[in-house]
Design a protein around this motif. Structure first.
Motif, short mmCIF file in Angstrom:
data_model
loop_
_atom_site.label_atom_id
_atom_site.label_comp_id
_atom_site.label_asym_id
_atom_site.label_seq_id
_atom_site.Cartn_x
_atom_site.Cartn_y
_atom_site.Cartn_z
N LEU A 121 0.83 -1.21 0.00
CA LEU A 121 0.00 0.00 0.00
C LEU A 121 0.87 1.26 0.00
CD1 LEU A 121 -2.86 -0.94 2.48
CD2 LEU A 121 -3.13 -0.34 0.08
N ARG A 122 1.89 1.25 0.86
CA ARG A 122 2.77 2.42 0.93
C ARG A 122 3.56 2.58 -0.36
NH1 ARG A 122 4.11 0.51 6.23
NH2 ARG A 122 6.14 -0.15 5.43
N ALA A 123 4.06 1.47 -0.89
CA ALA A 123 4.93 1.53 -2.08
C ALA A 123 4.18 2.00 -3.31
CB ALA A 123 5.55 0.16 -2.34
N SER A 124 2.92 1.60 -3.43
CA SER A 124 2.17 1.89 -4.67
C SER A 124 1.41 3.20 -4.61
CB SER A 124 1.20 0.74 -4.95
OG SER A 124 0.31 0.53 -3.87
N ARG A 125 1.49 3.89 -3.48
CA ARG A 125 0.75 5.15 -3.35
C ARG A 125 1.30 6.19 -4.32
NH1 ARG A 125 0.78 5.44 1.74
NH2 ARG A 125 -1.32 4.62 2.01
N VAL A 126 0.40 6.88 -4.96
CA VAL A 126 0.76 7.96 -5.89
C VAL A 126 0.30 9.26 -5.26
CG1 VAL A 126 0.41 8.92 -8.20
CG2 VAL A 126 0.47 6.43 -7.86
N ARG A 127 1.16 10.28 -5.32
CA ARG A 127 0.82 11.56 -4.69
C ARG A 127 -0.50 12.09 -5.22
NH1 ARG A 127 3.91 16.94 -5.33
NH2 ARG A 127 5.01 15.76 -6.92
N GLY A 128 -1.38 12.46 -4.29
CA GLY A 128 -2.68 12.99 -4.66
C GLY A 128 -3.75 11.93 -4.83
N GLU A 129 -3.38 10.67 -4.69
CA GLU A 129 -4.35 9.59 -4.83
C GLU A 129 -4.30 8.69 -3.60
OE1 GLU A 129 -3.81 7.35 -8.37
OE2 GLU A 129 -3.87 9.10 -9.69
N GLU A 130 -5.44 8.12 -3.26
CA GLU A 130 -5.51 7.18 -2.15
C GLU A 130 -5.49 5.75 -2.70
OE1 GLU A 130 -5.43 7.62 1.08
OE2 GLU A 130 -5.28 9.80 0.89
N VAL A 131 -4.79 4.89 -1.99
CA VAL A 131 -4.76 3.47 -2.35
C VAL A 131 -5.32 2.70 -1.17
CG1 VAL A 131 -3.33 1.53 -3.05
CG2 VAL A 131 -2.70 3.84 -3.75
N TYR A 132 -6.30 1.81 -1.44
CA TYR A 132 -6.99 1.09 -0.38
C TYR A 132 -6.59 -0.38 -0.41
CZ TYR A 132 -9.73 5.36 -0.46
OH TYR A 132 -10.11 6.67 -0.45
N ASP A 133 -6.79 -1.05 0.73
CA ASP A 133 -6.38 -2.43 0.87
C ASP A 133 -6.98 -3.32 -0.21
OD1 ASP A 133 -5.09 -4.58 2.59
OD2 ASP A 133 -7.16 -5.27 2.51
N ARG A 134 -8.23 -3.08 -0.55
CA ARG A 134 -8.89 -3.94 -1.54
C ARG A 134 -8.28 -3.80 -2.94
NH1 ARG A 134 -12.54 0.17 -0.40
NH2 ARG A 134 -13.07 1.55 -2.15
N SER A 135 -7.53 -2.72 -3.16
CA SER A 135 -6.94 -2.51 -4.48
C SER A 135 -5.60 -3.21 -4.64
CB SER A 135 -6.77 -1.02 -4.76
OG SER A 135 -5.82 -0.45 -3.88
N VAL A 136 -5.04 -3.75 -3.55
CA VAL A 136 -3.74 -4.41 -3.62
C VAL A 136 -3.79 -5.59 -4.58
CG1 VAL A 136 -2.07 -5.81 -2.35
CG2 VAL A 136 -2.92 -3.67 -1.37
N ASP A 137 -4.80 -6.45 -4.42
CA ASP A 137 -4.89 -7.64 -5.27
C ASP A 137 -5.08 -7.26 -6.74
OD1 ASP A 137 -4.64 -9.33 -3.06
OD2 ASP A 137 -6.77 -9.21 -2.64
N VAL A 138 -5.85 -6.20 -6.98
CA VAL A 138 -6.06 -5.75 -8.35
C VAL A 138 -4.75 -5.25 -8.95
CG1 VAL A 138 -7.25 -4.06 -9.81
CG2 VAL A 138 -8.47 -5.16 -7.91
N LEU A 139 -3.99 -4.49 -8.17
CA LEU A 139 -2.70 -3.96 -8.64
C LEU A 139 -1.72 -5.09 -8.92
CD1 LEU A 139 -1.21 -1.29 -9.17
CD2 LEU A 139 -0.44 -1.35 -6.79
N ILE A 140 -1.68 -6.08 -8.05
CA ILE A 140 -0.80 -7.24 -8.25
C ILE A 140 -1.21 -7.97 -9.53
CG2 ILE A 140 -0.20 -9.53 -7.38
CD1 ILE A 140 1.27 -7.41 -5.89
#
Length: 258
Positions: free
Chosen positions: A181-200
């Motif tokens: 979550l911390r690594a994939s965060r983009v400035r100005g955007e929120e990243v949520y736990d449920r999006s981790v699997d989608v990103l992977i």
């Protein structure tokens, strides 16, 4: 945890800085000569260097030049001698970020370290000079380009790019969902736990021959994800290479993946 390299030939000063930074959630590494400095830089990422300018037998200005051109790391210069304006100007032109004169207050020193790191994080000109090679792929951080020998350039979203960098910096280490979550965060955007699997899943589709049976980005059951490949790293524009940099990393258990 930010990694700070403390380069000073005064053992007492090294110990003082290391102890203080450790107590404030930094990971300091102390070195006393250029050989030790280069060994650390070749083995792991460093976020900032604290450098004593007057090192006796070594040229502090030349060290600043090398750190800037080869590694692109913020440098805070410390000095027990009163520096002339001309010396400060030369050091700044060579790439030093800030100066602190001994003796100095540790709270102010800590604030300067944090400020230097913030400037590096948000400055458009602060380009990372590394590139990573793995299994026919190359990720160039300066150009933000992922290239495949077979299919050419593969486009990455900012979140995918950040996550891949995190994996390549820690191959064969398990990254927890919180780390991802911390690594994939983009400035100005929120990243949520449920999006981790989608990103992977998206990153697997771009890297894996068979995303349903991944060989690169594997699941560590109950722990997170791991990038399972050897990674070579190039530094700077001179093409220097540390081959098999991460080959000595070992799995924590024999069968952690599914």
């Amino acid at each position: 945890m930010k990694h700070v390299l403390v380069f000073d030939d005064d053992a007492a000063m090294r110990h003082l800085i290391v102890e203080y930074l450790t107590s404030h959630a930094f990971r300091p590494t102390a070195v006393s000569d250029s050989r030790q400095l280069n060994r650390v830089l070749a083995c792991e990422p460093v976020d900032l260097v604290v450098l004593e300018l007057n090192l006796g037998r070594e040229d502090g200005l030349e060290i600043i030049r090398n750190l800037t051109t080869k590694w692109g790391i913020p440098i805070i210069v410390i000095s027990g001698d009163r520096l002339e304006e001309a010396e400060k100007v030369v050091a700044l032109e060579l790439g030093a970020t800030d100066f602190v004169s001994k003796p100095f207050g540790m709270r102010e020193f800590l604030a300067r370290i944090r400020a230097a790191m913030r400037r590096r994080t948000f400055s458009p000109g602060a380009k990372d000079r590394r590139s990573f090679n793995f299994l026919g792929w190359t990720l160039n951080l300066r150009q933000r380009r992922l290239m495949s020998k077979k299919s050419g350039e593969v486009k990455l979203t900012p979140g995918e790019f950040n996550l891949l960098v995190a994996f390549l910096e820690q191959p064969r280490d398990v990254l927890t969902r919180e780390q991802i979550l911390r690594a994939s965060r983009v400035r100005g955007e929120e990243v949520y736990d449920r999006s981790v699997d989608v990103l992977i899943l998206r990153l697997r589709r771009k890297l894996e021959a068979d995303p349903a049976n991944p060989r690169l980005i594997k699941t560590a059951r109950g722990a997170g994800y791991v990038f399972d490949a050897d990674v070579d790293i190039h530094y700077g524009d001179n093409g220097s290479l540390n081959r098999g940099l991460y080959e000595d990393r070992r799995r924590v258990s024999q069968n952690p993946f599914v």
